[in-house]
Scaffold this motif. Structure first.
Motif, short mmCIF file in Angstrom:
data_model
loop_
_atom_site.label_atom_id
_atom_site.label_comp_id
_atom_site.label_asym_id
_atom_site.label_seq_id
_atom_site.Cartn_x
_atom_site.Cartn_y
_atom_site.Cartn_z
N ARG A 174 0.84 -1.21 0.00
CA ARG A 174 0.00 0.00 0.00
C ARG A 174 0.87 1.25 0.00
NH1 ARG A 174 -3.28 -3.35 3.16
NH2 ARG A 174 -2.28 -2.70 5.09
N ALA A 175 1.97 1.20 0.75
CA ALA A 175 2.88 2.36 0.80
C ALA A 175 3.53 2.58 -0.56
CB ALA A 175 3.97 2.12 1.86
N TRP A 176 3.88 1.51 -1.25
CA TRP A 176 4.51 1.63 -2.57
C TRP A 176 3.60 2.40 -3.53
CZ3 TRP A 176 6.27 -4.17 -3.14
CH2 TRP A 176 7.48 -4.34 -2.46
N VAL A 177 2.33 2.07 -3.52
CA VAL A 177 1.39 2.75 -4.43
C VAL A 177 1.38 4.24 -4.13
CG1 VAL A 177 -1.06 2.97 -5.04
CG2 VAL A 177 -0.01 0.70 -4.87
N LYS A 178 1.31 4.58 -2.83
CA LYS A 178 1.26 6.00 -2.43
C LYS A 178 2.54 6.74 -2.78
CE LYS A 178 -1.69 5.82 1.63
NZ LYS A 178 -1.67 6.09 3.08
N MET A 179 3.67 6.04 -2.75
CA MET A 179 4.96 6.69 -2.99
C MET A 179 5.11 7.21 -4.42
SD MET A 179 7.42 4.00 -1.00
CE MET A 179 8.63 3.99 -2.30
N HIS A 180 4.40 6.60 -5.36
CA HIS A 180 4.58 6.95 -6.77
C HIS A 180 3.52 7.97 -7.20
CE1 HIS A 180 6.60 3.11 -6.24
NE2 HIS A 180 7.32 3.38 -7.32
N PRO A 181 3.94 9.16 -7.64
CA PRO A 181 2.96 10.17 -8.05
C PRO A 181 1.97 9.66 -9.09
CG PRO A 181 5.11 11.17 -7.82
CD PRO A 181 5.31 9.70 -7.61
N LEU A 182 2.36 8.69 -9.91
CA LEU A 182 1.40 8.19 -10.90
C LEU A 182 0.35 7.27 -10.25
CD1 LEU A 182 3.53 7.60 -14.15
CD2 LEU A 182 1.94 9.45 -13.64
N GLY A 183 0.46 7.03 -8.94
CA GLY A 183 -0.59 6.36 -8.20
C GLY A 183 -0.67 4.86 -8.42
N ARG A 184 0.42 4.26 -8.82
CA ARG A 184 0.45 2.81 -9.00
C ARG A 184 1.91 2.38 -9.06
NH1 ARG A 184 1.95 1.48 -14.28
NH2 ARG A 184 1.80 3.17 -15.80
N ILE A 185 2.15 1.07 -8.99
CA ILE A 185 3.49 0.58 -9.26
C ILE A 185 3.59 0.26 -10.76
CG2 ILE A 185 3.81 -0.22 -6.90
CD1 ILE A 185 3.54 -3.11 -7.97
N GLY A 186 4.80 0.02 -11.23
CA GLY A 186 4.99 -0.17 -12.66
C GLY A 186 4.93 -1.62 -13.09
N ASN A 187 4.91 -1.81 -14.41
CA ASN A 187 4.92 -3.16 -14.98
C ASN A 187 6.27 -3.42 -15.64
OD1 ASN A 187 2.18 -3.74 -14.35
ND2 ASN A 187 1.62 -2.29 -15.97
N PRO A 188 6.71 -4.69 -15.64
CA PRO A 188 8.01 -5.01 -16.25
C PRO A 188 8.12 -4.53 -17.70
CG PRO A 188 7.15 -6.91 -15.06
CD PRO A 188 6.07 -5.87 -15.03
N GLU A 189 7.01 -4.56 -18.43
CA GLU A 189 7.05 -4.15 -19.85
C GLU A 189 7.42 -2.68 -19.99
OE1 GLU A 189 4.51 -5.77 -18.35
OE2 GLU A 189 5.00 -7.74 -19.20
N GLU A 190 7.09 -1.87 -18.97
CA GLU A 190 7.41 -0.44 -19.04
C GLU A 190 8.92 -0.21 -18.88
OE1 GLU A 190 4.21 0.34 -16.07
OE2 GLU A 190 3.61 1.93 -17.45
N VAL A 191 9.56 -1.09 -18.11
CA VAL A 191 11.02 -1.02 -17.98
C VAL A 191 11.68 -1.58 -19.25
CG1 VAL A 191 13.01 -1.69 -16.58
CG2 VAL A 191 10.79 -1.31 -15.48
#
Ligand SMILES: NC(=O)c1ccc[n+]([C@@H]2O[C@H](COP(=O)([O-])OP(=O)(O)OC[C@H]3O[C@@H](n4cnc5c(N)ncnc54)[C@H](O)[C@@H]3O)[C@@H](O)[C@H]2O)c1
Length: 261
Positions: free
Chosen positions: A207-224
């Motif tokens: 839950r903290a990870w989601v809040k930490m990112h201004p885009l409001g979610r964590i990322g997907n491997p495909e985006e990296v």
């Protein structure tokens, strides 16, 4: 025509997570990918899938903590294909979530071997071929943790900060040979590595990870993977010594996250 047509690429830790996504994306862009990992069953099954899709792929066992494994991986690739264009030093482990004074020497040395010495060795064995060819692209996997502070991850962050510093040094040193060296700093990405961190430390971390990112979610491997394809491709022909953050804005937010403390 793919963006990596006729390129030969080695990806470490390619059986799962971000390395899997990078291998998949690079193969789809026309590269012949040498997927390496310690999880031979998963890596071989993945390569079979790529081949069934008509893509060029091989699986090679490589424990990046073992000097001989890395030397053999690169030698085998060059023997088989006659060249070597892209090295993605991706494999790493997450040992952390504890204060630095509770970390054992054994944990520290293991983390440094897998996350940092591996990058030195990968580059050490790749560079002579790339210098001979007068071309090559190395992409090192760093982390947002190398930019910002987060409780419990001192050793991991230290290794990733060193990966970025080495990336800059090698960009300077090998630019005259037309070898480009860049790194990527992902924010929190949805991979097995983080499933394990959540299992160890609890759902409040997620839950903290989601809040930490201004885009409001964590990322997907495909985006990296998209960033890795770009840095490895000729589209980035004048880009070297860069750390490309793929972090949903994590490193630029001053936001305080109360769940973390
Ligand atoms: N997931 C994230 O949020 C995140 C964030 C920042 C940086 N990173 C970095 O991205 C890279 C990939 O992370 P991930 O989340 O995909 O990890 P992951 O644990 O999900 O997958 C890692 C892969 O590496 C393999 N591996 C583990 N130890 C190995 C070894 N000794 N030799 C070879 N292969 C080995 C595993 O078998 C697995 O296939 C790492 O460098 C990691 O530090 C990840």
């Amino acid at each position: 025509m793919g963006r990596l047509e006729n390129k030969i690429a080695i990806i470490t830790g390619g059986a799962d997570g971000i390395g899997h996504a990078i291998s998949d994306a690079m193969a789809r862009e026309g590269a012949h990918v040498f997927v390496s990992d310690i999880d031979d069953a998963k890596g071989s099954a993945f390569v079979d899938t790529l081949r069934r899709a008509g893509l060029k792929a091989d699986y090679v066992h490589c424990d990046v903590a073992e000097d001989k494994d890395i030397a053999d991986l690169i030698a085998r690739t060059v023997d088989q294909t006659g060249r070597f264009d892209i090295l993605v030093n991706n494999a790493a482990i997450a040992i952390g979530g504890m204060p630095v004074h509770e970390m054992t020497d054994e944990q520290w040395h293991r983390l440094i071997a897998v996350n940092l010495t591996s990058v030195f060795r990968g580059c050490k064995y790749a560079l002579p071929h790339m210098i001979r060819q007068r071309s090559g692209a190395i992409v090192n996997m760093a982390s947002a943790q190398g930019h910002i502070g987060l409780d419990g991850w001192t050793a991991y962050a230290g290794a990733k900060g060193a990966v970025m510093a080495m990336t800059r040094q090698m960009a300077v040193e090998f630019g005259p040979h037309n070898v480009r060296v860049n790194s990527i700093s992902p924010g929190t990405i949805n991979t097995p590595m983080n499933e394990k961190v959540i299992a160890d430390l609890g759902e409040n971390v997620a839950r903290a990870w989601v809040k930490m990112h201004p885009l409001g979610r964590i990322g997907n491997p495909e985006e990296v993977a998209e960033a890795a394809v770009y840095l490895a491709s000729d589209a980035a022909s004048f880009t070297t010594g860069v750390d490309l953050r793929v972090d949903g804005g994590l490193c630029v937010t001053p936001r305080f996250v109360p769940d973390l403390v």
